[in-house]
Scaffold this motif. Structure first.
Motif, short mmCIF file in Angstrom:
data_model
loop_
_atom_site.label_atom_id
_atom_site.label_comp_id
_atom_site.label_asym_id
_atom_site.label_seq_id
_atom_site.Cartn_x
_atom_site.Cartn_y
_atom_site.Cartn_z
N GLU A 57 -1.63 18.44 -5.51
CA GLU A 57 -0.73 17.31 -5.74
C GLU A 57 -0.97 16.14 -4.79
O GLU A 57 -0.30 15.11 -4.88
N TRP A 58 -1.92 16.28 -3.85
CA TRP A 58 -2.27 15.11 -3.03
C TRP A 58 -2.76 14.00 -3.95
O TRP A 58 -3.35 14.26 -4.99
N LEU A 59 -2.53 12.76 -3.57
CA LEU A 59 -2.71 11.62 -4.46
C LEU A 59 -4.08 11.60 -5.15
O LEU A 59 -4.18 11.29 -6.34
N GLY A 60 -5.13 11.92 -4.41
CA GLY A 60 -6.48 11.85 -4.99
C GLY A 60 -6.75 12.89 -6.04
O GLY A 60 -7.59 12.70 -6.92
N PHE A 61 -6.03 14.02 -5.98
CA PHE A 61 -6.21 15.09 -6.95
C PHE A 61 -5.04 15.22 -7.92
O PHE A 61 -5.09 16.02 -8.85
N SER A 62 -4.00 14.47 -7.68
CA SER A 62 -2.78 14.58 -8.49
C SER A 62 -3.08 14.27 -9.96
O SER A 62 -3.85 13.36 -10.30
N SER A 93 -0.70 13.22 -11.77
CA SER A 93 0.22 12.09 -12.03
C SER A 93 -0.58 10.81 -11.79
O SER A 93 -0.45 10.16 -10.75
N LEU A 94 -1.38 10.46 -12.75
CA LEU A 94 -2.40 9.43 -12.56
C LEU A 94 -1.82 8.03 -12.35
O LEU A 94 -2.50 7.17 -11.80
N LYS A 95 -0.59 7.82 -12.79
CA LYS A 95 -0.01 6.48 -12.68
C LYS A 95 -0.03 5.98 -11.25
O LYS A 95 -0.51 4.87 -10.98
N TYR A 96 0.46 6.77 -10.31
CA TYR A 96 0.53 6.32 -8.92
C TYR A 96 -0.85 6.31 -8.27
O TYR A 96 -1.12 5.47 -7.40
N THR A 97 -1.71 7.23 -8.69
CA THR A 97 -3.08 7.24 -8.17
C THR A 97 -3.80 5.95 -8.52
O THR A 97 -4.41 5.30 -7.67
N ALA A 111 0.82 -1.21 0.00
CA ALA A 111 0.00 0.00 0.00
C ALA A 111 0.85 1.26 0.00
O ALA A 111 0.53 2.24 -0.67
N ILE A 112 1.94 1.21 0.72
CA ILE A 112 2.75 2.43 0.88
C ILE A 112 3.74 2.64 -0.26
O ILE A 112 4.24 3.76 -0.46
N THR A 113 4.01 1.59 -1.05
CA THR A 113 4.99 1.69 -2.14
C THR A 113 4.60 2.75 -3.18
O THR A 113 5.42 3.62 -3.50
N PRO A 114 3.37 2.74 -3.74
CA PRO A 114 3.04 3.80 -4.70
C PRO A 114 3.02 5.19 -4.08
O PRO A 114 3.28 6.19 -4.76
#
Length: 263
Positions: free
Chosen positions: A50-55, A57-61, A19-22
């Protein structure tokens, strides 16, 4: 007993690592470079954007949310599988009751899944807060425009975005908790650990396929947990009702199944 199991449950730590890797990759490859090469005059990347849910950078999301049903199923819900196949289930029922045993395990599973999702998302929020400015998004500067169809409580994005992020961390945690409860129930029926772990992922993938075919009837639970969803959202009341009813159904089915296993 739960603390002792937590210490010895290696699958829980494997799931948390997955879970923490991405999240770590997002911080290292996206957040920190934005910090190092940001323009102090024209700021278009902030803690919120840039928080994950709004980023963007869709790959990690997508890696995080689409694999969520799998890594959550490596949590404390595996204790049910071990109890059934070690014979400890009968002993636990003898000293307690079926209802108490199943409620306790359902609650433990939910908590394990909840924090497996919520803690990495909080870490990502902490990192964006540490490296990027905490500014409210501007609709003229920031390209992301949340709408009612893609983001629940979308007006908060410009009014109080931190509250919106915390709401979505809560939604993600609840989804993780429900996935672990589904896996716990599967452990009462299936003899293969791989199937038990994969079952919530199979359910979510099946719902995603059904959503494509019947978008007015079904919805993909993993995409509604993303703050800027790639799919149109179902009515929030529909999601809320399902989130309340589903654990009750899982609880009742589990009680009946345990009765058959111990009799």
């Amino acid at each position: 007993m739960t603390i002792q199991r937590l210490k010895t449950n290696t699958t829980f730590y494997i799931g948390f690592f997955l879970a923490i890797t991405p999240i770590l990759l997002h911080i290292i490859n996206i957040v920190i470079p934005h910090f190092l090469f940001s323009d102090s005059i024209n700021i278009n990347t902030t803690t919120i954007t840039e928080w994950l849910g709004f980023s963007q950078s869709l790959k990690y999301t997508y890696i995080f949310y689409l694999s969520l049903p799998f890594f959550c199923s490596l949590s404390l819900n595996q204790c049910v599988f071990e109890d059934v196949h070690s014979g400890f289930l009968i002993r636990a029922i003898f000293y307690s009751s079926i209802k108490k045993y199943w409620f306790s395990n359902m609650l433990t599973s939910f908590i394990g899944g909840f924090f497996t999702v919520a803690l990495p998302l909080l870490l990502d929020l902490s990192a964006t807060y540490a490296f990027l400015p905490l500014l409210r998004p501007d609709w003229m500067i920031n390209s992301l425009l949340p709408s009612l169809q893609l983001t629940y409580f979308h007006t908060l994005y410009y009014e109080n975005p931190l509250i919106l992020i915390l709401i979505y961390i809560l939604i993600g945690g609840i989804l993780g908790g429900i996935c672990t409860m589904i896996s716990s129930l599967a452990a009462l029926f299936c003899k293969h650990r791989t199937v038990v772990i994969s079952f919530p992922l199979i359910v979510c993938l099946s719902l995603a396929i059904l959503t494509i075919q019947f978008p007015k009837i079904f919805f993909d639970p993993t995409t509604i947990a993303i703050a800027y969803s790639p799919d149109y959202l179902p009515p929030f009341i529909k999601v809320l009702i399902l989130a309340i009813i589903l654990p009750i159904v899982l609880y009742l089915i589990g009680i009946e199944r345990i009765r058959r296993l111990v009799n």
